[in-house]
Design an enzyme around this catalytic site. Structure first.
Site, PDB file in Angstrom:
ATOM      1  CG  ASP A   1      -7.841   6.173  55.270  1.00 24.06           C
ATOM      2  OD1 ASP A   1      -8.265   6.150  54.113  1.00 24.06           O
ATOM      3  OD2 ASP A   1      -8.517   6.564  56.235  1.00 24.06           O
TER       4      ASP A   1
ATOM      5  CG  ASP B   1     -12.491  16.495  51.232  1.00 22.32           C
ATOM      6  OD1 ASP B   1     -13.367  15.611  51.207  1.00 22.32           O
ATOM      7  OD2 ASP B   1     -11.293  16.274  50.997  1.00 22.32           O
TER       8      ASP B   1
END
Length: 260
Positions: free
Chosen positions: A13, A143
């Site tokens: 990330d 999500d």
């Protein structure tokens, strides 16, 4: 009969040019900052066959790291070529419209994870799913957070947006051609609080598409639980913080997942 195999996708990330770890769907500003190329190559050399490469700044609406992602992707491919062991790249983070999709595609990825925020523009999402219907290029990031009144609700990390309930979203997404989901309980992401089994159970019960879990894995026992879900449609898991803080080695994770 051979036991099912759980695919492992170590995450890199990237924020402000560094590899970091978000927690609970937010960036706190106190993340560990690592060289993203070194981070990715660590997992490749340990036996990874996928790298989950995320532009966190694009996801959180505070810039882009396309050049850095390109550098990481090039290094991964070069190392893969030297070892003659193919490593595939899944690009994620803020892919929600034509511009961000083009940024992702410029990296020549094996897979692009389109964020759940794209549900807010259903016409665009339906059009790109149709455009790539004959390929395995696109996955849909699902999500979600649990709402005591509504149940599991789709959200977009880094924003205040919330969308339809997960069951409603799945019904529509199935109708327009989604082939794979990357599922995250955002309350568990980066928290080492477990992989969000409740959300995974709900999604697996409602889809015949392939599913990849993401977020919350803390232990090898978590990986064993996820591997037991493979016969029900779980394909793999994105691993992050547990690897970076040393809860277990990637080599040991491969053994537990049956991938080594």
């Amino acid at each position: 009969m051979a036991k099912p195999i759980l695919e492992l996708l170590p995450a890199v990330d990237i924020s402000e040019g560094y590899a970091v770890r978000p927690v609970g769907g937010t960036l706190s500003g106190g993340e560990q900052r690592l060289d993203p190329v070194k981070a990715a190559l660590t997992w490749v050399k340990a036996g990874a066959r996928w790298i989950h490469l995320v532009d966190l700044d694009l996801a959180f609406g505070r810039g882009t790291n396309t050049d850095v992602l390109a550098e990481v992707a090039a290094a991964v491919r070069a190392e893969s070529a030297r070892s003659s062991a193919p490593v595939r790249i899944q690009v994620s983070g803020g892919v929600r419209n034509a511009e961000s999709l083009e940024r992702a595609l410029s990296l020549n990825p094996d897979r692009v994870n389109v964020t759940s925020a794209a549900l807010a523009d259903s016409a665009w999402l339906e059009s790109i799913l149709a455009r790539y219907a004959d390929s395995d290029l696109l996955a849909l990031g699902l999500d979600a957070r649990y709402d005591p009144e509504r149940g599991w609700v789709t959200v977009a990390r880094g924003t205040d947006w919330s969308g339809p309930e997960v069951a409603e979203a799945l019904a529509w997404l199935e109708s327009v051609g989604v082939r794979r989901y990357i599922v995250t309980d955002v309350s568990k992401d980066g928290s080492l609080a477990g992989p969000g089994a409740e959300l995974l159970d709900e999604v697996l019960a409602q889809t015949v598409c392939r599913v990849v879990a993401s977020g919350g894995v803390a232990s090898l026992a978590d990986l064993e639980k996820l591997r037991a879900m493979v016969p029900y449609g779980l394909e793999g898991v994105v691993l992050g913080k547990a690897l970076y803080v040393g809860n277990f080695s990637f080599e040991r994770a491969l053994e537990v997942a049956g991938s080594r």
